[in-house]
Design a protein around this motif. Structure first.
Motif, PDB file in Angstrom:
ATOM      1  N   GLY A  32      51.678 -20.143   0.061  1.00  0.00           N
ATOM      2  CA  GLY A  32      50.705 -20.280  -1.020  1.00  0.00           C
ATOM      3  C   GLY A  32      49.781 -19.086  -1.114  1.00  0.00           C
ATOM      4  N   THR A  33      49.355 -18.578   0.024  1.00  0.00           N
ATOM      5  CA  THR A  33      48.474 -17.411   0.037  1.00  0.00           C
ATOM      6  C   THR A  33      49.192 -16.178  -0.480  1.00  0.00           C
ATOM      7  OG1 THR A  33      47.267 -18.319   1.908  1.00  0.00           O
ATOM      8  CG2 THR A  33      47.032 -15.959   1.502  1.00  0.00           C
ATOM      9  N   LEU A  34      50.411 -15.953  -0.046  1.00  0.00           N
ATOM     10  CA  LEU A  34      51.178 -14.801  -0.514  1.00  0.00           C
ATOM     11  C   LEU A  34      51.463 -14.896  -2.010  1.00  0.00           C
ATOM     12  CD1 LEU A  34      53.652 -14.247   2.452  1.00  0.00           C
ATOM     13  CD2 LEU A  34      51.635 -12.912   1.851  1.00  0.00           C
ATOM     14  N   ALA A  35      51.734 -16.090  -2.497  1.00  0.00           N
ATOM     15  CA  ALA A  35      51.970 -16.259  -3.930  1.00  0.00           C
ATOM     16  C   ALA A  35      50.702 -15.949  -4.713  1.00  0.00           C
ATOM     17  CB  ALA A  35      52.435 -17.682  -4.216  1.00  0.00           C
ATOM     18  N   ALA A  38      50.180 -12.155  -4.723  1.00  0.00           N
ATOM     19  CA  ALA A  38      51.174 -11.485  -5.564  1.00  0.00           C
ATOM     20  C   ALA A  38      50.878 -11.663  -7.049  1.00  0.00           C
ATOM     21  CB  ALA A  38      52.564 -12.012  -5.249  1.00  0.00           C
ATOM     22  N   THR A  39      50.254 -12.771  -7.430  1.00  0.00           N
ATOM     23  CA  THR A  39      50.000 -13.026  -8.847  1.00  0.00           C
ATOM     24  C   THR A  39      48.588 -12.685  -9.276  1.00  0.00           C
ATOM     25  OG1 THR A  39      49.428 -15.334  -8.387  1.00  0.00           O
ATOM     26  CG2 THR A  39      51.734 -14.852  -8.943  1.00  0.00           C
ATOM     27  N   THR A  40      47.731 -12.206  -8.368  1.00  0.00           N
ATOM     28  CA  THR A  40      46.363 -11.845  -8.719  1.00  0.00           C
ATOM     29  C   THR A  40      46.360 -10.485  -9.393  1.00  0.00           C
ATOM     30  OG1 THR A  40      45.503 -13.069  -6.837  1.00  0.00           O
ATOM     31  CG2 THR A  40      44.043 -11.438  -7.817  1.00  0.00           C
ATOM     32  N   PRO A  41      45.828 -10.411 -10.628  1.00  0.00           N
ATOM     33  CA  PRO A  41      45.789  -9.107 -11.286  1.00  0.00           C
ATOM     34  C   PRO A  41      44.873  -8.146 -10.545  1.00  0.00           C
ATOM     35  CG  PRO A  41      44.956 -10.847 -12.742  1.00  0.00           C
ATOM     36  CD  PRO A  41      45.279 -11.457 -11.424  1.00  0.00           C
ATOM     37  N   GLY A  42      45.320  -6.923 -10.385  1.00  0.00           N
ATOM     38  CA  GLY A  42      44.501  -5.905  -9.739  1.00  0.00           C
ATOM     39  C   GLY A  42      44.529  -5.947  -8.228  1.00  0.00           C
ATOM     40  N   ALA A  43      45.260  -6.882  -7.631  1.00  0.00           N
ATOM     41  CA  ALA A  43      45.325  -6.929  -6.172  1.00  0.00           C
ATOM     42  C   ALA A  43      46.020  -5.675  -5.679  1.00  0.00           C
ATOM     43  CB  ALA A  43      46.082  -8.165  -5.697  1.00  0.00           C
ATOM     44  N   GLY A  44      45.380  -4.984  -4.768  1.00  0.00           N
ATOM     45  CA  GLY A  44      45.956  -3.770  -4.219  1.00  0.00           C
ATOM     46  C   GLY A  44      45.680  -2.549  -5.063  1.00  0.00           C
ATOM     47  N   ALA A  45      44.831  -2.652  -6.054  1.00  0.00           N
ATOM     48  CA  ALA A  45      44.533  -1.476  -6.872  1.00  0.00           C
ATOM     49  C   ALA A  45      43.896  -0.413  -6.001  1.00  0.00           C
ATOM     50  CB  ALA A  45      43.592  -1.843  -8.010  1.00  0.00           C
ATOM     51  N   GLY A  46      44.300   0.804  -6.212  1.00  0.00           N
ATOM     52  CA  GLY A  46      43.753   1.906  -5.431  1.00  0.00           C
ATOM     53  C   GLY A  46      44.587   2.234  -4.211  1.00  0.00           C
ATOM     54  N   ASP A  84      20.677   7.995  -2.580  1.00  0.00           N
ATOM     55  CA  ASP A  84      19.618   8.976  -2.344  1.00  0.00           C
ATOM     56  C   ASP A  84      20.094  10.084  -1.399  1.00  0.00           C
ATOM     57  OD1 ASP A  84      17.868   7.622  -4.018  1.00  0.00           O
ATOM     58  OD2 ASP A  84      17.018   6.435  -2.379  1.00  0.00           O
ATOM     59  N   GLY A  85      21.347  10.483  -1.549  1.00  0.00           N
ATOM     60  CA  GLY A  85      21.902  11.567  -0.749  1.00  0.00           C
ATOM     61  C   GLY A  85      22.404  11.149   0.623  1.00  0.00           C
ATOM     62  N   ARG A  86      22.193   9.900   1.005  1.00  0.00           N
ATOM     63  CA  ARG A  86      22.661   9.422   2.312  1.00  0.00           C
ATOM     64  C   ARG A  86      23.971   8.670   2.145  1.00  0.00           C
ATOM     65  NH1 ARG A  86      18.379   8.522   6.436  1.00  0.00           N
ATOM     66  NH2 ARG A  86      16.643   9.826   5.793  1.00  0.00           N
ATOM     67  N   PRO A  87      24.936   8.880   3.056  1.00  0.00           N
ATOM     68  CA  PRO A  87      26.254   8.256   2.897  1.00  0.00           C
ATOM     69  C   PRO A  87      26.209   6.736   3.072  1.00  0.00           C
ATOM     70  CG  PRO A  87      26.118   9.403   5.001  1.00  0.00           C
ATOM     71  CD  PRO A  87      24.856   9.725   4.246  1.00  0.00           C
ATOM     72  N   LEU A  88      26.923   6.053   2.192  1.00  0.00           N
ATOM     73  CA  LEU A  88      27.095   4.608   2.273  1.00  0.00           C
ATOM     74  C   LEU A  88      28.576   4.355   2.525  1.00  0.00           C
ATOM     75  CD1 LEU A  88      26.070   1.659   1.859  1.00  0.00           C
ATOM     76  CD2 LEU A  88      26.716   1.927  -0.546  1.00  0.00           C
ATOM     77  N   HIS A  89      28.879   3.805   3.685  1.00  0.00           N
ATOM     78  CA  HIS A  89      30.277   3.570   4.053  1.00  0.00           C
ATOM     79  C   HIS A  89      30.808   2.365   3.279  1.00  0.00           C
ATOM     80  CE1 HIS A  89      33.824   3.575   6.543  1.00  0.00           C
ATOM     81  NE2 HIS A  89      33.624   2.315   6.840  1.00  0.00           N
ATOM     82  N   LEU A  90      32.014   2.505   2.713  1.00  0.00           N
ATOM     83  CA  LEU A  90      32.679   1.403   2.030  1.00  0.00           C
ATOM     84  C   LEU A  90      33.898   0.987   2.826  1.00  0.00           C
ATOM     85  CD1 LEU A  90      32.684   2.518  -1.719  1.00  0.00           C
ATOM     86  CD2 LEU A  90      31.065   1.035  -0.547  1.00  0.00           C
ATOM     87  N   MET A  91      34.123  -0.309   2.881  1.00  0.00           N
ATOM     88  CA  MET A  91      35.301  -0.854   3.555  1.00  0.00           C
ATOM     89  C   MET A  91      36.126  -1.603   2.527  1.00  0.00           C
ATOM     90  SD  MET A  91      33.180  -2.259   6.826  1.00  0.00           S
ATOM     91  CE  MET A  91      31.722  -2.529   5.836  1.00  0.00           C
ATOM     92  N   ARG A  92      37.436  -1.418   2.560  1.00  0.00           N
ATOM     93  CA  ARG A  92      38.313  -2.109   1.622  1.00  0.00           C
ATOM     94  C   ARG A  92      38.573  -3.526   2.091  1.00  0.00           C
ATOM     95  NH1 ARG A  92      40.884   0.636  -2.572  1.00  0.00           N
ATOM     96  NH2 ARG A  92      41.216  -1.519  -3.199  1.00  0.00           N
ATOM     97  N   CYS A  93      38.651  -4.440   1.151  1.00  0.00           N
ATOM     98  CA  CYS A  93      38.989  -5.838   1.420  1.00  0.00           C
ATOM     99  C   CYS A  93      40.461  -6.057   1.079  1.00  0.00           C
ATOM    100  CB  CYS A  93      38.152  -6.767   0.552  1.00  0.00           C
ATOM    101  SG  CYS A  93      36.397  -6.649   0.823  1.00  0.00           S
ATOM    102  N   ALA A  94      41.005  -7.143   1.583  1.00  0.00           N
ATOM    103  CA  ALA A  94      42.389  -7.476   1.271  1.00  0.00           C
ATOM    104  C   ALA A  94      42.575  -7.772  -0.211  1.00  0.00           C
ATOM    105  CB  ALA A  94      42.829  -8.683   2.095  1.00  0.00           C
ATOM    106  N   ASP A  95      41.523  -8.231  -0.883  1.00  0.00           N
ATOM    107  CA  ASP A  95      41.629  -8.545  -2.313  1.00  0.00           C
ATOM    108  C   ASP A  95      41.459  -7.324  -3.201  1.00  0.00           C
ATOM    109  OD1 ASP A  95      38.910  -8.028  -2.158  1.00  0.00           O
ATOM    110  OD2 ASP A  95      38.280  -9.977  -2.915  1.00  0.00           O
ATOM    111  N   GLY A  96      41.328  -6.125  -2.606  1.00  0.00           N
ATOM    112  CA  GLY A  96      41.178  -4.906  -3.373  1.00  0.00           C
ATOM    113  C   GLY A  96      39.735  -4.528  -3.641  1.00  0.00           C
TER     114      GLY A  96
END
Length: 137
Positions: A32-35, A38-46, A84-96
């Motif tokens: 169910g989770t894999l389905a 697979a059917t979520t639009p934009g999943a894995g974008a980027g 403000d010129g300071r780096p903000l770290h971003l982490m990717r989620c499984a949902d994109g």
């Protein structure tokens, strides 16, 4: 005459039944989770190209609540975001989506939305230098 085995040997044991039910539940949940993924639009974008961004050309530079937030794509399907010129770290989620160290509990659809969410959470505080995983100030 043949002796019939006792009833306890004919019936499956409770442990066997519980194992089978557990395996069935795990496989149903996984399928169910894999389905859903697979059917979520934009999943894995980027993952195959540029990360999704909030502005033309994939980058952004704006003032938001008195803070300057900037972002640009960098090689490796990553994004360099600064507040403000300071780096903000971003982490990717499984949902994109994206998470920030400022708020690990909310997933944002774009790097720009993640930067705005971090600014909302920080209030008047400044972003610490090196405030992400694996980097010591």
């Amino acid at each position: 005459m043949t002796a019939t085995p006792p009833l306890s040997r004919l019936l499956p044991r409770r442990r066997t039944v519980l194992r089978a039910l557990f395996a069935l539940a795990v496989s149903a949940f996984t399928g169910g989770t894999l389905a859903h993924v697979a059917t979520t639009p934009g999943a894995g974008a980027g993952r195959t190209g540029e990360p999704r961004a909030g502005g033309p050309g994939g980058g952004f530079d704006e003032m938001y609540r008195g803070r300057r937030i900037q972002g640009r794509p960098v090689p490796g399907a990553r994004f360099d975001v600064r507040v403000d010129g300071r780096p903000l770290h971003l982490m990717r989620c499984a949902d994109g989506g994206y998470l920030t160290p400022v708020d690990h509990y909310a997933s944002y659809p774009t790097p720009l939305a993640a930067a705005r969410g971090a600014v909302d959470e920080m209030g008047s505080a400044r972003l610490a230098l090196g405030a992400h995983h694996g980097v010591r100030p």
